[in-house]
Design a protein around this motif. Structure first.
Motif, PDB file in Angstrom:
ATOM      1  N   ILE A   1       8.272 103.690 -12.934  1.00 51.46           N
ATOM      2  CA  ILE A   1       9.099 103.370 -11.760  1.00 51.46           C
ATOM      3  C   ILE A   1       8.435 103.921 -10.502  1.00 51.46           C
ATOM      4  O   ILE A   1       8.339 103.255  -9.475  1.00 51.46           O
TER       5      ILE A   1
ATOM      6  N   ALA B   1      10.911  94.397  -9.069  1.00 48.16           N
ATOM      7  CA  ALA B   1      11.215  93.799 -10.376  1.00 48.16           C
ATOM      8  C   ALA B   1       9.972  93.131 -10.963  1.00 48.16           C
ATOM      9  O   ALA B   1       9.699  93.244 -12.163  1.00 48.16           O
TER      10      ALA B   1
ATOM     11  N   LEU C   1       7.703  95.809 -12.406  1.00 46.73           N
ATOM     12  CA  LEU C   1       8.177  96.268 -13.715  1.00 46.73           C
ATOM     13  C   LEU C   1       7.870  95.213 -14.777  1.00 46.73           C
ATOM     14  O   LEU C   1       7.456  95.534 -15.887  1.00 46.73           O
TER      15      LEU C   1
ATOM     16  N   ILE D   1      13.334  90.289 -17.155  1.00 45.36           N
ATOM     17  CA  ILE D   1      14.279  90.808 -16.152  1.00 45.36           C
ATOM     18  C   ILE D   1      15.014  89.687 -15.412  1.00 45.36           C
ATOM     19  O   ILE D   1      14.726  89.405 -14.231  1.00 45.36           O
TER      20      ILE D   1
ATOM     21  N   TYR E   1      19.636  92.562 -12.354  1.00 41.29           N
ATOM     22  CA  TYR E   1      19.253  93.334 -11.152  1.00 41.29           C
ATOM     23  C   TYR E   1      20.183  94.523 -10.898  1.00 41.29           C
ATOM     24  O   TYR E   1      19.704  95.605 -10.575  1.00 41.29           O
TER      25      TYR E   1
ATOM     26  N   LEU F   1      19.270  97.727 -12.328  1.00 36.10           N
ATOM     27  CA  LEU F   1      18.046  98.368 -11.824  1.00 36.10           C
ATOM     28  C   LEU F   1      18.259  99.052 -10.472  1.00 36.10           C
ATOM     29  O   LEU F   1      17.322  99.472  -9.826  1.00 36.10           O
TER      30      LEU F   1
ATOM     31  N   CYS G   1      17.337 102.171 -14.053  1.00 36.34           N
ATOM     32  CA  CYS G   1      16.018 101.635 -14.397  1.00 36.34           C
ATOM     33  C   CYS G   1      15.491 102.290 -15.674  1.00 36.34           C
ATOM     34  O   CYS G   1      14.971 101.613 -16.565  1.00 36.34           O
TER      35      CYS G   1
ATOM     36  N   TYR H   1      17.319 101.020 -18.624  1.00 34.65           N
ATOM     37  CA  TYR H   1      16.947  99.622 -18.852  1.00 34.65           C
ATOM     38  C   TYR H   1      15.588  99.538 -19.553  1.00 34.65           C
ATOM     39  O   TYR H   1      15.421  98.826 -20.531  1.00 34.65           O
TER      40      TYR H   1
END
Lengths: 80, 456
Positions: free
Chosen positions: A10, A47, A50, A58, A63, A66, A72, A75
């Protein structure tokens, strides 16, 4: 993916999207958009970052999950 | 020195990409210029052979100064000015915004020239970064057809050309096809500033990517031999604040603004967008801003007096719609470069163009035509919270459209109360060109277009 790996990922993706911001500025529970001034373009780029790192598709409906650092991490780790 | 935005008074040549004897083509990038607000790639509007460069790298000159002499091939005797001049002749570039406060005498000509369709540019349009990448990877740029906006050769075009076929396995997993070590935009920017060659570095970041620390360490070990490219970057925030202040003061002094506001129901575009994005991979998804930009560009057809420039006290409407997109910089300040010909762009192309433009506005380099020729500006400030934004018009433009945050509201329709996603659209327009009635028509047209998102 472990918690630490997720957090590291992240951090590095955010750094690519918005080099000027620091993840350490985010208080637990605060949304990334508000804490880091991310607009919808930034968030999409986040996004995508990631996705490119993990291969996760995703979908847009995910969303909201996240929107915080903790969200996040959950997830990413629960996705394998 | 072209005027790269009405608030620019001078520019510094950071780098020449041509030398005497070189052949240049209209639309090609010939120099990198530093201004108070940005780093900009300057495109040439003449084709021919470079005679001489008149300004050294690192030298700052006022807007209007001649940078180089180019001999055109069709008229050998004619000497053209290597600047943002239209191809019809050696016109002087636009004067600085506050000509009376500037000691340099330049002929008055206010209208930023509209570049011709970029698809007709013979040579591929290439940024310095991509050019260097091509040189490093041994790719002949002339053999490439650009996939970027207006035929621009992009980094990925070069990378694709450099990629030996069947070498998919070598591609890093989240920076597809990048040549050399992966690196963050910030690390790349820093590397440029410190004169560090990224390809020589071992990354210590995730997946071996080069991060800020690696660049700083390398810069300490090998002191930079080349002077920093971003000469103006040190005091840029202060200079940018001054430039914005001067331009906005001029706008408020000269332009009799009027303001309108309307609330638009976004139920239809929101539903359309959700469906459209379900069918798209994450990398191709659209955002609402793209629909708002496209609707604005199309609405201009119905109310052309919103799109163009004030030139010597008269309105010159523009045929093409180059939408300036206000991009706020996290380091402070705002910049509004243009996406060209928005009225003709498919939504996916507009999304790609917008993504590219915002990215380059924030971290990279903008092109001279993007800076000099927006015909109308859109600000989407509301994305970050406010309901409505009443903007200040960028001279010499005559209108600015603002969109607030998309928010759910109680909405009465057909005698029923429902919860609808809505946005407040505002218009700041120039009373010398239009009246509130026409402005209202313009906002209503944007609303009407947004109700049929599939036609955008």
């Amino acid at each position: 993916m472990t918690n630490d790996e997720a957090r590291q990922l992240i951090r590095s993706v955010l750094h690519q999207v918005a080099p000027e911001v620091d993840l350490d500025d985010v208080v637990a529970g605060e949304t990334l958009q508000e804490a880091l001034d991310l607009d919808s373009m930034d968030f999409l780029n986040f996004a995508v970052g990631l996705h490119e790192a993990t291969g996760l598709e995703i979908p847009e409906r995910d969303y909201p999950r996240l929107s915080t650092v903790e969200g996040c991490v959950t997830y990413l780790t629960s996705a394998g | 020195m072209p005027s790269l935005g009405a608030d620019m008074e001078a520019g510094t040549i950071a780098q020449w990409l041509i030398k005497p004897g070189d052949e240049v083509h209209r639309g090609g990038i010939v120099a990198v210029v530093e201004t108070e607000k940005s780093t900009i790639e300057v495109e040439i509007f003449e084709s021919g052979i470079v005679d001489e460069l008149l300004v050294h790298e690192g030298e700052s000159v006022p807007v209007g100064a001649v940078l180089a002499h180019v001999t055109s091939r069709t008229a050998e005797a004619a000497t053209a000015t290597a600047s943002l001049s239209p191809p019809t002749g050696p016109f002087p570039p636009p004067p600085p915004p506050v000509a009376h406060e500037n000691p340099v005498a330049v002929p008055t000509r206010v209208a930023p020239p509209i570049p011709a369709a970029r698809s007709t540019v013979p040579a591929p349009v290439v940024s310095p970064v991509v050019r260097r990448l091509a040189e490093r990877s041994g790719v002949d740029l002339a053999t490439l057809s650009g996939s970027g906006l207006g035929g621009t050769v992009t980094r990925s075009d070069v990378e694709r050309a450099a990629q030996p076929t069947g070498d998919e396995g070598a591609r890093p997993e989240w920076a597809p096809g990048r040549v050399g070590p992966r690196s963050s935009p910030f690390a790349r920017k820093l590397a440029t500033e410190l004169g560090v060659d990224l390809s020589t570095l071992q990354g210590s970041g995730p997946h071996g990517s080069v991060i800020e620390r690696d660049v700083r360490l390398a810069a300490e070990v090998t002191p930079a031999e080349t002077p920093p490219a971003t000469v103006a970057s040190e005091d840029r925030p202060a200079a940018m604040r001054r430039a914005i202040g001067a331009l906005m003061a001029r706008s408020k002094r000269e332009i009799p603004h009027y303001y309108l506001s309307t609330t638009i129901d976004l139920t239809a575009p929101t539903a359309w967008l959700e469906q459209a994005n379900l069918e798209r991979p994450i990398t191709g998804r659209l955002i609402m801003s793209v629909l708002l930009l496209k609707a604005t560009a199309l609405a201009v057809k119905a109310v052309p007096e919103m799109n163009g420039f004030m030139v010597d006290g008269a309105f010159a409407p523009s045929e093409a719609v180059h939408v300036g997109v206000a991009v706020s910089l996290r380091t402070g300040g705002v910049i509004a470069p243009a996406v060209h010909n928005v009225e003709h762009l498919a939504l996916d192309d507009l999304m790609a163009g917008l993504k590219d433009l915002v990215g380059r506005a924030r971290t990279g380099v903008l092109r001279s035509s993007e800076m000099s020729d927006p015909t109308i500006t859109v600000t989407n400030l509301g994305d970050l919270g406010v309901e409505a934004v009443f903007g200040v018009i960028y001279p010499p433009q005559v209108a600015l459209v603002g969109f607030g945050r998309v928010m759910e509201r109680a909405w009465a329709q057909d005698g029923m109360l429902g919860v609808h996603p809505c946005v407040t659209a505002t218009l700041s327009a120039d009373h010398r060109v239009s009246d509130g009635h026409r402005g209202g028509r313009f906002l209503a047209e944007i609303d009407r277009l947004l109700q049929e998102p599939e036609k955008l």
